[in-house]
Design a protein around this motif. Sequence first.
Motif, PDB file in Angstrom:
ATOM      1  N   ALA A   1      29.923 -46.501   7.957  1.00 19.59           N
ATOM      2  CA  ALA A   1      29.619 -46.392   6.145  1.00 19.59           C
ATOM      3  C   ALA A   1      28.310 -47.434   6.016  1.00 19.59           C
ATOM      4  N   GLU A   2      28.304 -48.322   6.689  1.00 16.49           N
ATOM      5  CA  GLU A   2      27.411 -49.463   6.491  1.00 16.49           C
ATOM      6  C   GLU A   2      25.771 -48.734   7.592  1.00 16.49           C
ATOM      7  N   LEU A   3      26.722 -48.053   9.135  1.00 20.33           N
ATOM      8  CA  LEU A   3      25.284 -48.315   9.520  1.00 20.33           C
ATOM      9  C   LEU A   3      24.027 -46.641   8.735  1.00 20.33           C
ATOM     10  N   LEU A   4      24.867 -45.677   7.818  1.00 18.76           N
ATOM     11  CA  LEU A   4      24.715 -44.411   7.259  1.00 18.76           C
ATOM     12  C   LEU A   4      23.122 -45.310   5.949  1.00 18.76           C
ATOM     13  N   MET A   5      23.570 -46.764   5.533  1.00 24.96           N
ATOM     14  CA  MET A   5      22.917 -47.237   4.178  1.00 24.96           C
ATOM     15  C   MET A   5      22.119 -48.077   5.038  1.00 24.96           C
ATOM     16  N   GLY A   6      21.923 -48.267   6.278  1.00 27.38           N
ATOM     17  CA  GLY A   6      20.939 -49.207   7.118  1.00 27.38           C
ATOM     18  C   GLY A   6      20.136 -48.435   7.563  1.00 27.38           C
ATOM     19  N   GLN A   7      18.732 -49.870   7.840  1.00 24.95           N
ATOM     20  CA  GLN A   7      17.370 -49.239   7.684  1.00 24.95           C
ATOM     21  C   GLN A   7      16.945 -48.098   9.408  1.00 24.95           C
ATOM     22  N   THR A   8      17.849 -48.463  10.164  1.00 23.99           N
ATOM     23  CA  THR A   8      17.580 -47.677  10.998  1.00 23.99           C
ATOM     24  C   THR A   8      17.514 -45.813  10.787  1.00 23.99           C
ATOM     25  N   LEU A   9      19.027 -45.643  10.320  1.00 29.11           N
ATOM     26  CA  LEU A   9      18.578 -43.888   9.781  1.00 29.11           C
ATOM     27  C   LEU A   9      17.922 -44.124   8.954  1.00 29.11           C
ATOM     28  N   ALA A  10      16.982 -44.719   8.475  1.00 32.13           N
ATOM     29  CA  ALA A  10      16.715 -44.768   6.609  1.00 32.13           C
ATOM     30  C   ALA A  10      15.552 -44.005   8.169  1.00 32.13           C
ATOM     31  N   GLN A  11      14.800 -44.884   9.091  1.00 32.33           N
ATOM     32  CA  GLN A  11      13.872 -44.516   9.462  1.00 32.33           C
ATOM     33  C   GLN A  11      13.316 -43.358  10.144  1.00 32.33           C
ATOM     34  N   ARG A  12      14.669 -42.490  10.670  1.00 33.51           N
ATOM     35  CA  ARG A  12      15.153 -41.651  11.506  1.00 33.51           C
ATOM     36  C   ARG A  12      14.281 -40.587  10.917  1.00 33.51           C
ATOM     37  N   THR A  13      14.763 -40.616   9.290  1.00 35.75           N
ATOM     38  CA  THR A  13      14.967 -39.964   8.291  1.00 35.75           C
ATOM     39  C   THR A  13      13.972 -39.597   8.017  1.00 35.75           C
ATOM     40  N   ILE A  14      13.319 -40.556   7.674  1.00 35.97           N
ATOM     41  CA  ILE A  14      11.824 -40.114   7.045  1.00 35.97           C
ATOM     42  C   ILE A  14      10.885 -40.064   8.081  1.00 35.97           C
ATOM     43  N   ASP A  15      10.883 -39.904   9.467  1.00 34.52           N
ATOM     44  CA  ASP A  15      10.207 -39.855  10.422  1.00 34.52           C
ATOM     45  C   ASP A  15      10.532 -37.535  10.468  1.00 34.52           C
ATOM     46  N   LYS A  16      11.871 -37.459  10.298  1.00 36.28           N
ATOM     47  CA  LYS A  16      12.811 -36.385  10.927  1.00 36.28           C
ATOM     48  C   LYS A  16      11.912 -35.793   9.573  1.00 36.28           C
ATOM     49  N   LEU A  17      11.677 -36.001   8.469  1.00 32.60           N
ATOM     50  CA  LEU A  17      10.966 -35.292   7.096  1.00 32.60           C
ATOM     51  C   LEU A  17       9.742 -35.616   6.984  1.00 32.60           C
ATOM     52  N   GLN A  18       9.808 -36.241   7.539  1.00 31.79           N
ATOM     53  CA  GLN A  18       7.943 -36.464   7.061  1.00 31.79           C
ATOM     54  C   GLN A  18       7.978 -37.325   5.733  1.00 31.79           C
ATOM     55  N   LEU A  19       8.629 -37.920   5.105  1.00 34.48           N
ATOM     56  CA  LEU A  19       8.677 -38.841   3.732  1.00 34.48           C
ATOM     57  C   LEU A  19       7.800 -39.780   3.747  1.00 34.48           C
ATOM     58  N   ASP A  20       7.184 -39.537   2.563  1.00 26.27           N
ATOM     59  CA  ASP A  20       6.079 -40.392   1.755  1.00 26.27           C
ATOM     60  C   ASP A  20       6.724 -41.803   0.655  1.00 26.27           C
ATOM     61  N   MET A  21       7.770 -42.516   2.007  1.00 23.12           N
ATOM     62  CA  MET A  21       8.337 -43.450   1.459  1.00 23.12           C
ATOM     63  C   MET A  21       8.552 -44.153   2.347  1.00 23.12           C
ATOM     64  N   SER A  22       9.130 -45.427   1.898  1.00 24.32           N
ATOM     65  CA  SER A  22       9.464 -46.235   2.979  1.00 24.32           C
ATOM     66  C   SER A  22      10.831 -46.734   3.634  1.00 24.32           C
ATOM     67  N   ALA A  23      11.470 -47.588   4.105  1.00 28.65           N
ATOM     68  CA  ALA A  23      12.759 -46.907   4.742  1.00 28.65           C
ATOM     69  C   ALA A  23      13.669 -47.864   3.684  1.00 28.65           C
ATOM     70  N   ASP A  24      12.964 -49.010   3.103  1.00 29.82           N
ATOM     71  CA  ASP A  24      13.744 -49.989   2.330  1.00 29.82           C
ATOM     72  C   ASP A  24      13.845 -48.793   0.843  1.00 29.82           C
ATOM     73  N   THR A  25      13.186 -47.537   0.714  1.00 28.63           N
ATOM     74  CA  THR A  25      13.056 -47.078  -0.704  1.00 28.63           C
ATOM     75  C   THR A  25      14.140 -45.712  -1.091  1.00 28.63           C
ATOM     76  N   LEU A  26      14.049 -45.583   0.255  1.00 31.22           N
ATOM     77  CA  LEU A  26      15.559 -45.014   1.025  1.00 31.22           C
ATOM     78  C   LEU A  26      16.877 -44.920   0.776  1.00 31.22           C
ATOM     79  N   GLN A  27      17.042 -46.408   1.848  1.00 32.26           N
ATOM     80  CA  GLN A  27      18.107 -47.003   1.161  1.00 32.26           C
ATOM     81  C   GLN A  27      18.440 -47.357   0.154  1.00 32.26           C
ATOM     82  N   GLU A  28      18.073 -47.626  -0.947  1.00 33.11           N
ATOM     83  CA  GLU A  28      17.963 -47.826  -2.227  1.00 33.11           C
ATOM     84  C   GLU A  28      19.098 -46.759  -2.269  1.00 33.11           C
TER      85      GLU A  28
END
Length: 495
Positions: free
Chosen positions: A72-99
């Motif tokens: 659960a902690e990892l799911l809310m972590g930065q690494t995964l957020a960044q991976r998701t952003i890269d994959k979807l090519q989202l225009d947001m920071s990892a911090d924002t997604l984490q929130e």
Amino acid sequence: MNLQDFVRVLRSRWITISAATLAVVLSAVVITLLTTPLYQASTRLFVSTSGTSLAETYQGNRFSQERVVSYAELLMGQTLAQRTIDKLQLDMSADTLQEHVTATAKPNTVLINVEVLDESPIQARDIANTLSDEFVGMVRDLETPEGDLVPDSRVVVEQRASIPESPVVPRPARNIAVGFALGIALGVGLALIRDLLDNTVKTQQQLEEITSAGLVGSIPLDKERRKQASILFENETSGIAEAFRKLRTNLQFLAVDNPPRVILVTSSMPSEGKSTTAINIALALAETEKSVILVDGDLRRPSLHKYLDLVGTVGFSTVLSGAASLDEALQKTRFPGLTVLTSGAIPPNPSELLGSQSARKLLNELRAKFDYVIVDSSPLLAITDAAILAAGADGVLIMARYGHTKREQLSHAVGSLESVGAPLLGAVFTMTPTRGRAGYSYNYGYYGEYTAQSPPAREPDAEPRSLAVEAISGTTTDSDSSVGRSAGRRRRSPD
Ligand SMILES: Nc1ncnc2c1ncn2[C@@H]1O[C@H](COP(=O)(O)OP(=O)(O)O)[C@@H](O)[C@H]1O
Ligand SMILES: [Mg+2]
């Protein structure tokens, strides 16, 4: 503050409470309208370990249950957020997604719920699904020991996200309900504070304590009086007419051995109802077939001639200056028994004029001519006119406007009367609220009362003895006539 006080505050300050409630509810509506809607998409993950025997499976299960908390902690972590952003090519920071990601492990299960918030419902779904898929890969990498091929633990996306139909934020009904509750709490709080800070005279007790005189009348607020100051007493049974009759009755019991006949009506400040009350006291007395003269002793801002449609230019000051005789200045009115001496032209030196021997002589002349001399006056604070007149009167009635006259104003006014040795007959509440009478009744309930079966006699002279007895017995039921508790207490014996 007891419950009764609390209810009184709520009733009398309902405008404050309503306004506060309305303001907060409106703010809640505005906040709701301004809030960007957010959609929530969720997935469910299942954590498993491989095992063949029952013991192995059991152990594996324990292992998974312990794992899910870290997952659960990892799911809310930065690494995964960044991976998701890269994959979807989202225009947001990892911090924002984490929130916007929440992962919760259900205790004693191997399940993890993943919730993703986003302004777009489609993007919310995509993020939730991609994040979960990426996590599956991440766990595989993490849980596969070096050189091994099979991971110790495995995550499966058991439930994929779909497009959410309605936003989870804002929640209009909840916001408005919370706004309503907060508004009422705020309103009641404000009402209590305002009541605490309110230093106006509102109860009989306050009035009597400050003036050291009894309450001899409570004149209700009557909007009609703004258009027409005088009451037609004939056949009039309205609340205000009855209030003046009670006041009249009470006046007749004050200082019975030496009834006051020259009565000054005054108050601390302007617009407290002096002139209106003076007119109607005079009319109430005239109703009993006494001859009454009403004198405008307010030589600065006279109003009796306006209120009674009379000529204002010839009057008190004219007679004092010798420009007219008293008889010329007296004006008959359309009311039987009532004569008026208006102020006359406004003199440059009212105080001097009122303090003159001629003024005293004039009042004595009027006393000889009429049964009652009612003198309207200027306010006691700021100018000495009324105090000067008071010294020459048999008695003074001091008005306090309910919820308007400040305690210290009233006490200064009483002080200025005391300083000239003016005999205070009693205090009168003016413009008392009529709404919610029961709620206020204790404020200006009288002490001695007629019973409901025997309404106040129209003739004031009716059975004074029985009234006096009832007054002493001190029943405190609502309304009707009596003599104020300490009415006339201050009255000095006449010189
Ligand atoms: N009992 C009452 N009910 C409603 N309005 C009143 C009452 N008594 C006076 N007023 C109004 O209050 C204002 C001030 O009254 P007024 O008698 O001129 O006061 P004062 O002589 O103390 O300046 C006037 O507009 C008057 O019509
Ligand atoms: Mg006036």
